[in-house]
Design a protein around this motif. Structure first.
Motif, PDB file in Angstrom:
ATOM      1  N   MET A   1     -16.507  36.956 -27.186  1.00 49.19           N
ATOM      2  CA  MET A   1     -15.602  35.852 -26.898  1.00 49.19           C
ATOM      3  C   MET A   1     -16.334  34.515 -27.088  1.00 49.19           C
ATOM      4  O   MET A   1     -17.556  34.437 -26.982  1.00 49.19           O
ATOM      5  N   THR A   2     -15.553  33.483 -27.397  1.00 46.52           N
ATOM      6  CA  THR A   2     -16.106  32.143 -27.512  1.00 46.52           C
ATOM      7  C   THR A   2     -16.257  31.556 -26.120  1.00 46.52           C
ATOM      8  O   THR A   2     -15.293  31.475 -25.354  1.00 46.52           O
ATOM      9  N   LEU A   3     -17.460  31.133 -25.774  1.00 43.90           N
ATOM     10  CA  LEU A   3     -17.718  30.611 -24.442  1.00 43.90           C
ATOM     11  C   LEU A   3     -17.266  29.159 -24.339  1.00 43.90           C
ATOM     12  O   LEU A   3     -17.439  28.380 -25.282  1.00 43.90           O
ATOM     13  N   PRO A   4     -16.690  28.781 -23.201  1.00 39.87           N
ATOM     14  CA  PRO A   4     -16.323  27.378 -23.006  1.00 39.87           C
ATOM     15  C   PRO A   4     -17.576  26.516 -22.882  1.00 39.87           C
ATOM     16  O   PRO A   4     -18.667  27.011 -22.578  1.00 39.87           O
ATOM     17  N   ASN A   5     -17.415  25.231 -23.116  1.00 42.09           N
ATOM     18  CA  ASN A   5     -18.548  24.315 -23.066  1.00 42.09           C
ATOM     19  C   ASN A   5     -18.837  23.923 -21.622  1.00 42.09           C
ATOM     20  O   ASN A   5     -18.456  22.850 -21.147  1.00 42.09           O
ATOM     21  N   ILE A   6     -19.504  24.837 -20.918  1.00 40.89           N
ATOM     22  CA  ILE A   6     -19.890  24.607 -19.528  1.00 40.89           C
ATOM     23  C   ILE A   6     -21.419  24.617 -19.453  1.00 40.89           C
ATOM     24  O   ILE A   6     -22.058  25.606 -19.810  1.00 40.89           O
ATOM     25  N   THR A   7     -21.982  23.513 -18.985  1.00 40.43           N
ATOM     26  CA  THR A   7     -23.439  23.406 -18.856  1.00 40.43           C
ATOM     27  C   THR A   7     -23.904  23.451 -17.408  1.00 40.43           C
ATOM     28  O   THR A   7     -25.087  23.676 -17.147  1.00 40.43           O
ATOM     29  N   HIS A   8     -22.980  23.214 -16.453  1.00 38.51           N
ATOM     30  CA  HIS A   8     -23.346  23.164 -15.035  1.00 38.51           C
ATOM     31  C   HIS A   8     -22.308  23.908 -14.209  1.00 38.51           C
ATOM     32  O   HIS A   8     -21.114  23.599 -14.280  1.00 38.51           O
ATOM     33  N   VAL A   9     -22.768  24.891 -13.441  1.00 35.53           N
ATOM     34  CA  VAL A   9     -21.917  25.635 -12.511  1.00 35.53           C
ATOM     35  C   VAL A   9     -22.373  25.307 -11.096  1.00 35.53           C
ATOM     36  O   VAL A   9     -23.561  25.476 -10.762  1.00 35.53           O
ATOM     37  N   PHE A  10     -21.435  24.846 -10.277  1.00 33.56           N
ATOM     38  CA  PHE A  10     -21.713  24.504  -8.875  1.00 33.56           C
ATOM     39  C   PHE A  10     -20.936  25.463  -7.980  1.00 33.56           C
ATOM     40  O   PHE A  10     -19.756  25.740  -8.236  1.00 33.56           O
ATOM     41  N   VAL A  11     -21.576  25.944  -6.935  1.00 31.56           N
ATOM     42  CA  VAL A  11     -20.922  26.852  -5.983  1.00 31.56           C
ATOM     43  C   VAL A  11     -21.110  26.294  -4.583  1.00 31.56           C
ATOM     44  O   VAL A  11     -22.241  26.055  -4.144  1.00 31.56           O
ATOM     45  N   LEU A  12     -19.993  26.094  -3.892  1.00 33.21           N
ATOM     46  CA  LEU A  12     -20.003  25.702  -2.480  1.00 33.21           C
ATOM     47  C   LEU A  12     -19.350  26.823  -1.691  1.00 33.21           C
ATOM     48  O   LEU A  12     -18.170  27.107  -1.876  1.00 33.21           O
ATOM     49  N   MET A  13     -20.130  27.469  -0.839  1.00 32.09           N
ATOM     50  CA  MET A  13     -19.614  28.585  -0.054  1.00 32.09           C
ATOM     51  C   MET A  13     -19.590  28.213   1.421  1.00 32.09           C
ATOM     52  O   MET A  13     -20.617  27.905   2.015  1.00 32.09           O
ATOM     53  N   LEU A  14     -18.388  28.268   2.001  1.00 30.81           N
ATOM     54  CA  LEU A  14     -18.176  27.946   3.406  1.00 30.81           C
ATOM     55  C   LEU A  14     -18.080  29.227   4.216  1.00 30.81           C
ATOM     56  O   LEU A  14     -18.357  30.315   3.703  1.00 30.81           O
ATOM     57  N   GLU A  15     -17.663  29.124   5.488  1.00 29.22           N
ATOM     58  CA  GLU A  15     -17.827  30.224   6.426  1.00 29.22           C
ATOM     59  C   GLU A  15     -16.523  30.777   6.991  1.00 29.22           C
ATOM     60  O   GLU A  15     -15.674  30.021   7.475  1.00 29.22           O
ATOM     61  N   ASN A  16     -16.374  32.095   6.947  1.00 34.85           N
ATOM     62  CA  ASN A  16     -15.568  32.859   7.895  1.00 34.85           C
ATOM     63  C   ASN A  16     -14.101  32.447   8.014  1.00 34.85           C
ATOM     64  O   ASN A  16     -13.604  32.205   9.116  1.00 34.85           O
ATOM     65  N   ARG A  17     -13.382  32.397   6.889  1.00 33.16           N
ATOM     66  CA  ARG A  17     -11.957  32.090   6.918  1.00 33.16           C
ATOM     67  C   ARG A  17     -11.249  32.946   5.871  1.00 33.16           C
ATOM     68  O   ARG A  17     -11.701  33.056   4.731  1.00 33.16           O
TER      69      ARG A  17
END
Length: 483
Positions: A1-17
């Motif tokens: 597959m052709t990959l999208p032009n993404i250079t930065h992946v950010f993940v914010l993980m919160l709690e218990n919901r």
């Protein structure tokens, strides 16, 4: 597959919901929400799903492995060591809130039992709901295993919990490679990326990933610097993970994690700040932000999780208290996916879990899957369907809603002489010890290990944290010289 032009992946993980708790009463179009009349019954009383979630839970809901078995399979259900998981009907949330098998959790007063069935209206979560409406909601994103915070967060790092199926105990952390940190047979995403392609930010002094092997005090950046860091055109973080401030480690109050014993407003502000920093940075057009939650925290959800592929990574069985085979997903959690390459108002109902983060990052950065779980997980790349970035995305999000003072019913802190061996406290002790040990000469590390192993009460733990935290904070400063 052709990959999208993404250079930065950010993940914010919160709690218990859970998903229903945060978005099930939101009114967002197209998402899977509880049908009219959805309820749980306990002692002959029906408790319907509603939109009156309290500002702060008076009692921390149970979310250890045995709690989730009851929540998913009904009052009296149990898990046979080695599986299979009992039949799931989503009927036991109130029963477990009334009588949790876990120390310090559940056992709520009868008058409060209906709280576990309540969701927030959109007006209570304007930040999360605005992002969900502007970008994408994944309404079948499940926690990676039916249990608590620690093993579920490990899945984001390693597509495995290393065999851990429960919150770490004081006896567990003694065996976690002493002061070297918890490790996995195939390593973590941080190991595979190499130090120049990831960043780890923390909004508080203590972290969970700080307890992993290879994460040093100087590997962790202060979240207060995130906006200015990402504003630089040379920002190096191809993969960035953000940990919230967990607040007081005993009461969880005063943080930004959205733990049930704290308000949601701190986490709403953290989401807003994170989005606005990325949105107004030079990396926005090639960025992907994932906002999700580690596990459901005991709150009701109506969508039954299905079977899951086991990681099969050779993890040791010594951390497997309940004989769990990891062939079952946990409860559904919120997941909002943000990028200018995502059409506004997208709702995606593919099955995802936390290993989908790795399944997304791996092809973007040319990394092989760590376990069978991320190898078979759905990734998020199909959501990035636009050929050119949108120009209509908001530069600023709404402010968090004020917390009604009438809803504040904070739980009194446990006595200082109560056992340290409960909840997440041993895990945070381990993380602090691993970070602290990295700052000491080799000759002093055994002494530190012996000291932490001797901690028996919450008061002793608090005393140690007071000593260690200033050292850990100093190690994150820009002018710190590594030992």
């Amino acid at each position: 597959m052709t990959l999208p032009n993404i250079t930065h992946v950010f993940v914010l993980m919160l709690e218990n919901r859970s998903f229903d708790h945060m978005l099930g009463a939101s009114g967002l179009p197209g998402i899977a929400v509880p049908p009219a009349g959805t309820s749980n019954s306990y002692n002959g009383v029906d408790y319907p799903f509603g939109n009156q979630a309290p500002a702060v839970m008076a009692v921390d809901p149970g979310h250890e492995f045995p709690d989730v078995v009851v929540q998913l399979a009904g009052n009296g259900a149990s898990y046979p060591s080695g599986g299979p998981y009992p039949a799931i009907n989503m009927s036991g949330f109130v029963a477990d809130y009334a009588s949790s098998p876990s120390s310090g959790e559940g056992n709520a007063p009868t008058a409060d039992l209906g709280q576990i069935m309540q969701g927030f209206p959109a007006s209570a979560l304007p930040v999360l709901n605005t992002l969900a409406a502007e970008f994408a909601v994944c309404d079948h994103w499940f926690s990676s295993m039916p249990g608590p915070t620690w093993p579920n967060r490990f899945f984001v790092a390693a597509a495995s919990s290393g065999g851990l199926d429960h919150s770490p105990s004081a006896s567990d952390i003694i065996t976690w490679e002493t002061v070297s940190g918890f490790s996995f047979p195939n390593g973590t995403i941080f190991d595979k990326l190499g130090s120049n392609r990831w960043r780890l930010y923390a909004d508080g002094s203590l972290t969970i990933f700080g307890g992993l092997k290879g994460i040093f005090p100087w590997s962790i950046d202060w979240y207060a610097n995130f906006a200015s860091d990402v504003a630089s055109s040379s920002y190096p973080g191809g993969f960035t993970f953000i940990e919230p401030d967990y607040g007081n480690i005993v009461t969880f109050q005063g943080g930004t994690s959205q733990h049930p014993l704290d308000t949601v407003s701190g986490g709403e502000l953290l989401i807003k700040q994170t989005y606005e920093a990325i949105r107004n940075s030079p990396h926005w057009n090639t960025s992907l932000l994932i906002v999700t939650y580690d596990e459901h925290g005991g709150f009701f959800d109506h969508v039954a999780p299905g079977p899951a592929p086991a990681p099969d990574d050779g993890s040791p069985k010594k951390y497997n208290e309940y004989g769990f085979d990891f062939k079952q997903y946990g409860v559904r959690v919120p997941a909002v996916i943000v990028s200018p390459l995502i059409p506004k108002g997208t709702v995606n109902s593919q099955v995802y879990d936390h290993s989908s983060v790795l399944a997304t990052v791996e092809p973007l950065f040319g990394i092989k899957a760590l376990t069978k779980r991320d190898k078979t997980a759905n990734n998020l790349l199909s959501l990035l369907s636009l050929s050119t970035p949108r120009t209509d995305t908001p530069t600023v999000l709404p402010d968090p809603a004020p917390t009604p003072k009438s809803g504040l019913r904070y739980v009194a802190p446990p006595p200082a002489n109560s056992t340290v061996d409960a909840g997440n406290l041993p895990g945070f002790l381990h993380s602090a010890m691993v970070q602290h040990a990295a700052l000491l000469p080799e000759s002093q590390r055994k002494e530190l290990l012996a000291r932490v192993q001797a901690i028996r009460t919450k008061g002793d733990a608090a005393h140690y944290f007071m000593e260690a935290e200033p050292k850990l904070r100093l190690a994150r400063s820009k002018d710190f010289v590594r030992p």
